[in-house]
Design a protein around this motif. Sequence first.
Motif, short mmCIF file in Angstrom:
data_model
loop_
_atom_site.label_atom_id
_atom_site.label_comp_id
_atom_site.label_asym_id
_atom_site.label_seq_id
_atom_site.Cartn_x
_atom_site.Cartn_y
_atom_site.Cartn_z
N PRO A 17 -26.82 -29.81 -34.09
CA PRO A 17 -27.84 -29.93 -35.05
C PRO A 17 -29.16 -30.38 -34.75
N ALA A 18 -29.53 -31.11 -33.71
CA ALA A 18 -30.93 -31.50 -33.38
C ALA A 18 -31.78 -30.21 -33.35
N ALA A 19 -31.15 -29.43 -32.59
CA ALA A 19 -32.10 -28.34 -32.32
C ALA A 19 -32.30 -27.24 -33.75
N LEU A 20 -31.20 -27.49 -34.34
CA LEU A 20 -31.41 -26.50 -35.79
C LEU A 20 -32.77 -27.24 -36.57
N VAL A 21 -32.49 -28.48 -36.55
CA VAL A 21 -33.72 -29.38 -37.31
C VAL A 21 -34.97 -28.93 -36.80
N VAL A 22 -34.93 -29.17 -35.44
CA VAL A 22 -36.14 -28.62 -34.57
C VAL A 22 -36.81 -27.41 -35.00
N ALA A 23 -35.57 -26.33 -34.77
CA ALA A 23 -35.95 -24.94 -35.26
C ALA A 23 -36.74 -24.67 -36.61
N ALA A 24 -35.99 -25.62 -37.40
CA ALA A 24 -36.36 -25.12 -38.87
C ALA A 24 -37.88 -26.06 -39.06
N GLY A 25 -37.67 -27.26 -38.47
CA GLY A 25 -38.97 -27.85 -38.67
C GLY A 25 -40.25 -27.27 -38.17
N VAL A 26 -40.15 -26.42 -36.81
CA VAL A 26 -41.29 -25.92 -36.33
C VAL A 26 -41.52 -24.63 -36.99
N THR A 27 -40.69 -23.90 -37.57
CA THR A 27 -40.87 -22.82 -38.42
C THR A 27 -41.59 -22.92 -39.65
N GLU A 42 -41.32 -18.35 -50.97
CA GLU A 42 -40.79 -17.09 -50.53
C GLU A 42 -41.11 -17.03 -49.12
N ILE A 43 -42.34 -17.36 -48.67
CA ILE A 43 -42.53 -17.34 -47.13
C ILE A 43 -41.92 -18.45 -46.47
N LEU A 44 -42.08 -19.54 -46.93
CA LEU A 44 -41.22 -20.57 -46.36
C LEU A 44 -39.69 -20.35 -46.19
N ALA A 45 -39.06 -19.99 -47.18
CA ALA A 45 -37.72 -19.81 -47.09
C ALA A 45 -37.27 -18.64 -45.92
N GLU A 46 -38.47 -17.54 -46.06
CA GLU A 46 -38.10 -16.42 -45.11
C GLU A 46 -38.33 -17.04 -43.58
N SER A 47 -39.30 -17.86 -43.30
CA SER A 47 -39.70 -18.17 -41.91
C SER A 47 -38.62 -19.27 -41.61
N VAL A 48 -38.14 -20.25 -42.35
CA VAL A 48 -37.28 -21.27 -42.19
C VAL A 48 -35.89 -20.63 -41.78
N THR A 49 -35.61 -19.41 -42.65
CA THR A 49 -34.39 -18.83 -42.52
C THR A 49 -34.05 -18.21 -41.09
N LEU A 50 -35.21 -17.43 -40.59
CA LEU A 50 -35.38 -16.93 -39.58
C LEU A 50 -35.55 -17.99 -38.17
N LEU A 53 -36.50 -14.13 -32.37
CA LEU A 53 -36.35 -14.07 -31.16
C LEU A 53 -37.40 -15.27 -30.53
N ALA A 54 -38.38 -15.31 -30.97
CA ALA A 54 -39.42 -16.42 -30.41
C ALA A 54 -38.87 -17.76 -30.50
N VAL A 55 -38.22 -17.91 -31.82
CA VAL A 55 -37.52 -19.29 -32.17
C VAL A 55 -36.34 -19.31 -31.01
N ALA A 56 -35.53 -18.59 -30.84
CA ALA A 56 -34.33 -18.45 -30.25
C ALA A 56 -34.72 -18.78 -28.67
N VAL A 57 -35.71 -18.00 -28.07
CA VAL A 57 -36.05 -18.33 -26.74
C VAL A 57 -36.50 -19.90 -26.56
N GLY A 106 -32.57 -18.04 -35.53
CA GLY A 106 -33.05 -18.09 -34.11
C GLY A 106 -32.79 -19.43 -33.36
N GLY A 107 -32.45 -20.52 -34.01
CA GLY A 107 -31.93 -21.80 -33.68
C GLY A 107 -30.75 -21.85 -33.12
N VAL A 108 -29.87 -21.24 -34.15
CA VAL A 108 -28.51 -21.20 -33.92
C VAL A 108 -28.19 -20.46 -32.62
N VAL A 109 -28.74 -19.22 -32.26
CA VAL A 109 -28.50 -18.49 -31.35
C VAL A 109 -29.22 -19.20 -29.99
#
Lengths: 214, 368
Positions: free
Chosen positions: B335-345, B291-299, B26-30, B303-306
Motif C-alpha cells: 500500500p505504501a508503494a501504491l500511495v507513492v505511485a499515485a502521489g508521484v503521478t 480527466e487528466i489527473l484521473a488518467e495519470s493517477v490510474t496509470l 512503465l515509467a511508474v512501474a520501473v 504501474g505501482g501495483v506491478v
Amino acid sequence: MSLIELNGVAKAYGDLLALDDVSLSVAAGEWLSIMGPSGSGKTTLMNLIGALDTPTAGTVVLDGHDLSRASARELTQIRRQTIGLIFQKFHLIPQLTAIENVMVAQYYHSLTDRAEAFAALERVGLAERADHLPRQLSGGEQQRVCVARALINCPKLVLADEPTGNLDEENEAQVLRLFAELHQGGTTLIVVTHDPAVAALGGRTVKLSHGRIK
Amino acid sequence: MARSFFFTQLRAAVFRRRSRAIAAALAVAVGTTTLTALTSVALDLHDQLARQLRAYGANLVVTAEAGRLDAAQVAAADTALADAELVGQAVYRYENAQLNWQPVELLATDVTAALSVRPYWDISGELPGANEVLLGRDVAELTDTGVGDEITLLPLDSTALTGVPVRVAGILVSGGAEDAQIVANPATAVELFGQPDAVDLIEYSVVGDPQPLARALQQQGVQAAVVKRLEGSQAQVQQALGALLWLVAALVLTLMLLCVATTTLALVAQRQGEIALRKALGASDQAVRREILAESVTLGVLGGVVGAGLGLGLAALANQQVFGHPLAPQWLLLPAALVVAAGVTAVAAWPPVQRARRVNPAIVLSGE
Ligand SMILES: Nc1ncnc2c1ncn2[C@@H]1O[C@H](COP(=O)(O)OP(=O)(O)O)[C@@H](O)[C@H]1O
Ligand SMILES: [Mg+2]
C-alpha cells in the motif's frame, strides 16, 4: 430578432489583422453561407461567433450575451448551451466509439443519454456503426458522427467550417440533406464553404476578402 | 449517468490508447520496482547485518594441531581461561554417522552452550532434550524429515541393522556447515561412538582482547586462533549502507517524477487537439483537469501495483543472493508503494494540467 450581432469587429494576430471592421447581423433560423479565399478570415469569424475566441475590437452579441465582455468561464457556458460545431477535419476523439463521441457532447452539456445518442446516430444513418472507433469509419461516416454530435443538444446555432471539403459527392449530399432538415427545424446555420453550389443552399451569402465583408 | 461516462472515458483513455498508456505506466512501474526493492532491503538491513556479523560470536577457537584435543590440552585451556571474563563457551565433537545409509556429519555439543557462541543459529522447533537431535536444514530437506519425526542413527562404519533411535526436536539454519550436519547431545554421541572425553573444538567468546590468552595457549602446544570481531564497525557499516540506499531511493524517486512528468506532458501535448475539442464542446477547465489527473493517477496506480510486486520479489531475490537468507516480504510496503505511485503521478501531472488549461479551444477550428 437577430440571434447574432457583430459590430465593428476586428481581430488582430500580432501585426496581422485577420478581421477588420466587420459588422454582421444574423437572424434566428437563418441559413447563412460564408465564402472567401483562403486566409480571408472565415475561420476567425467562426471562432468569434462560436464563443471560441474574443475580438480585439468591436462587439459580438450572441443570443443576448455580449461575448466581447464575457469571461472564459462564461464563454464555455455559452458554447455548451448554444452552439453545435462541425469541422472540416471532423475532430472525433480517436479512443471513443461513434456513440461515445456523441455522448461527450451530452456529458459536457448536461447528462449522457445513450438512447438519445443512438437516436442521433440513427438520424444520420449510422445506427449500425455506433460501436465503431473513428479509425474504422470512412471520412463521410466520421463527418456524420460529427454532425450527430453537433445536433445532440439541440443547439440554437450550428457552425460548420468547410463541412463538405473532405467528402465525396454522395456523403456531401447526405450531410447537406441533414443541414436542410436542421434548417427546417428552425436551427440557425452558418456554413463556410468554397463551393458556390453549397453556398447557394443558404438564404444569404456573405463574402470575405482580406478580413472585410465585401 | 454522468459519473459513469467519466469512467467510460477513463477506461477508453487507458485501454484503447494502450501503447501510450503503457509508456506512462512503465515509467511508474520501473520506479516503484526500484523503490520498493531498495526500501525493503534498507528496512531489513539492520537485521541482516546483525545476523551476518553475529556469526563472529566466538572470538577464540581452540583446536589440536592434529587429531583431537587430549585431556591435558583441555585442562590447559581451562586453566588458561579460568580468570578470563567469558560471554560464552562451548565444546564440540565431530563424528561420522549414517542416516538412512547415507553418511552424515554429526556435531555433538550442548546446544544451549553452543548458542552462547553461535547466536546466529536459527532453530525452528525446540532445543533437543535427551535422545533428541537438531537436523541441519539441508539434511532435513534431503531426507524429507521434519520436527517430531523419529530417525535412527548409526556410526558410519557400523554394519549393524539397528541403530540408536532419536527424535527430531528442531531444524537448524545457520548459513554455514551446520546446515548439512546433525547436532546431537554429548550423551547421544557417547551412546553411538563411546569415548566420553572426546573433544575436537572449543569456542570461547571472551570479553576484551583474546590475543594474550591465545599466545599463552599456543605455548602449551594447543592451537588457538583469534577471530576478529566486526561488532564495533557494524553500526558504521550499517549507517553508511543505509544512507546510501536512502540516497539512491530519493534519486530514483526524482527520476521517476521527471520521467512521469515528461511522459504525461507528451501525452497532453499529443492530445492538444482533443483537449481543444473538449473545451469547444463546453468542457470546463476543472473537467479537463479532472480527466487528466484521473488518467495519470490510474496509470500510476496500475504501474505501482506491478512495480511494488516486482520490487518485493526482487528484494527477496537479492537478499537470498547476497545474504543467503530469505527476506520476509514486507506487505505494508505494497500500500505504501501504491500511495507513492499515485502521489508521484498526481504531482507529475501538474505541469501537463497547467498546459492543458492554456490550450485555446479556437485551435480546433483553425487547426494544423
Ligand atoms: N492563431 C493565429 N495566429 C496567427 N495568425 C492567424 C491565426 N489564425 C489565423 N491567422 C491568420 O489570420 C488570417 C485569417 O485566417 P483564417 O481566419 O483561418 O482564414 P480562412 O479560414 O479564411 O482561410 C490568415 O492570414 C491566418 O494566417
Ligand atoms: Mg479556414
